[in-house]
Design a protein around this motif. Structure first.
Motif, PDB file in Angstrom:
ATOM      1  N   GLU A 160      32.542  74.860 -38.020  1.00 17.58           N
ATOM      2  CA  GLU A 160      32.903  73.447 -37.957  1.00 17.58           C
ATOM      3  C   GLU A 160      33.949  73.064 -39.000  1.00 17.58           C
ATOM      4  O   GLU A 160      34.729  72.134 -38.794  1.00 17.58           O
ATOM      5  CB  GLU A 160      31.655  72.577 -38.134  1.00 17.58           C
TER       6      GLU A 160
ATOM      7  N   THR B 207      21.925  63.497 -42.710  1.00 19.60           N
ATOM      8  CA  THR B 207      22.322  62.093 -42.814  1.00 19.60           C
ATOM      9  C   THR B 207      22.338  61.567 -44.239  1.00 19.60           C
ATOM     10  O   THR B 207      22.682  60.408 -44.455  1.00 19.60           O
ATOM     11  CB  THR B 207      21.365  61.223 -41.979  1.00 19.60           C
TER      12      THR B 207
ATOM     13  N   HIS C  13      19.920  70.479 -36.875  1.00 22.50           N
ATOM     14  CA  HIS C  13      19.851  69.085 -37.292  1.00 22.50           C
ATOM     15  C   HIS C  13      21.210  68.561 -37.735  1.00 22.50           C
ATOM     16  O   HIS C  13      22.057  69.304 -38.242  1.00 22.50           O
ATOM     17  CB  HIS C  13      18.869  68.915 -38.461  1.00 22.50           C
ATOM     18  N   THR C  14      21.403  67.262 -37.568  1.00 17.25           N
ATOM     19  CA  THR C  14      22.544  66.564 -38.147  1.00 17.25           C
ATOM     20  C   THR C  14      22.055  65.868 -39.408  1.00 17.25           C
ATOM     21  O   THR C  14      21.211  64.976 -39.344  1.00 17.25           O
ATOM     22  CB  THR C  14      23.117  65.532 -37.166  1.00 17.25           C
TER      23      THR C  14
ATOM     24  N   TYR D 238      25.559  73.022 -43.446  1.00 23.01           N
ATOM     25  CA  TYR D 238      26.733  73.363 -42.642  1.00 23.01           C
ATOM     26  C   TYR D 238      28.021  72.772 -43.223  1.00 23.01           C
ATOM     27  O   TYR D 238      29.007  72.589 -42.515  1.00 23.01           O
ATOM     28  CB  TYR D 238      26.544  72.938 -41.188  1.00 23.01           C
TER      29      TYR D 238
ATOM     30  N   ARG E  73      28.701  69.825 -44.674  1.00 24.49           N
ATOM     31  CA  ARG E  73      29.012  68.407 -44.453  1.00 24.49           C
ATOM     32  C   ARG E  73      29.571  67.758 -45.719  1.00 24.49           C
ATOM     33  O   ARG E  73      30.629  67.124 -45.693  1.00 24.49           O
ATOM     34  CB  ARG E  73      27.752  67.678 -43.989  1.00 24.49           C
TER      35      ARG E  73
END
Length: 217
Positions: free
Chosen positions: A77, A21, A18-19, A46, A48
């Motif tokens: 990432e 948000t 998933h990204t 991850y 973010r």
């Protein structure tokens, strides 16, 4: 497979792609947390938010998450970030080691009442007296789409506000009164709170609740 095992498997497989948000309110954070602060990003996924914090000038950030897949993705990432896979509680940190902790859309991903309480209690332990817990999550929504989701899960859910999504994920929207009480039980006093619209994983919009709470000395 138990519900806890199913949830763990989800975040090692489908959920790890998933990204996320749920946005950081940098201005709100800056009013309560200095750039020199030692910050714990609990449920960092991850990385973010840890990456965003670093870009803003917060360089003493440690991110932890129980998902090996998410942490591995984060290290790929965002090389150079301090991201660690910690499978469970208690955390391997000293009492009061951090000046602040972030809990961003984490309780949404932890539907079990017991685990939510244990999580907030452990963050109270590792945040120093006078330190800050910045909690941002999704309260129970009043629109028919979400109400129908809650009703559909009523036969198996532990609490109202729990719901499942099509890819197998299970989530929980929070009762704000209970959320404030949970913070108070663990020695936090809410210093500032706000509601605002935010995007969801499935492209919809919900109202979120942000609580900045300070640990009593």
């Amino acid at each position: 497979m138990t519900p806890s095992e199913q949830l763990q498997r989800y975040w090692e497989t489908t959920g790890a792609g998933h990204t996320f948000t749920h946005p950081l309110d940098a201005e709100l954070l800056s009013r309560h947390v200095s750039f020199e602060a030692r910050i714990l990003d609990y449920g960092c996924g991850y990385g973010r938010l840890a990456a965003e914090l670093a870009a803003l000038g917060y360089h003493r950030v440690c991110g932890v998450d129980p998902s090996a897949a998410l942490v591995e993705r984060g290290l790929s990432e965002h090389p150079g970030l301090d991201l660690r896979r910690l499978a469970g509680l208690p955390l391997p940190f000293a009492d009061g080691e951090f000046d602040a902790a972030l809990l961003f859309a984490v309780l949404t991903c932890v539907p079990q009442e017991r685990v939510q309480r244990e999580t907030v209690a452990e963050l109270a332990r590792v945040v120093r007296p006078g330190g800050v817990l910045y909690l941002s999550d999704v309260p129970i929504q009043r629109d028919e789409h979400h109400q129908a989701r809650y009703r559909a899960a009523a036969e198996w859910a532990e609490a109202y506000g729990v719901f499942g999504i099509e890819d197998g994920g299970v989530f929980r929207h929070q009762d704000p009164v209970r959320l404030r009480a949970l913070l108070a039980e663990q020695g936090f006093e809410v210093a500032e709170e706000h509601e605002d619209p935010v995007p969801t994983l499935d492209g919809k919009v919900v109202t979120r609740l942000q609580l900045v709470a300070r640990r009593r000395a």
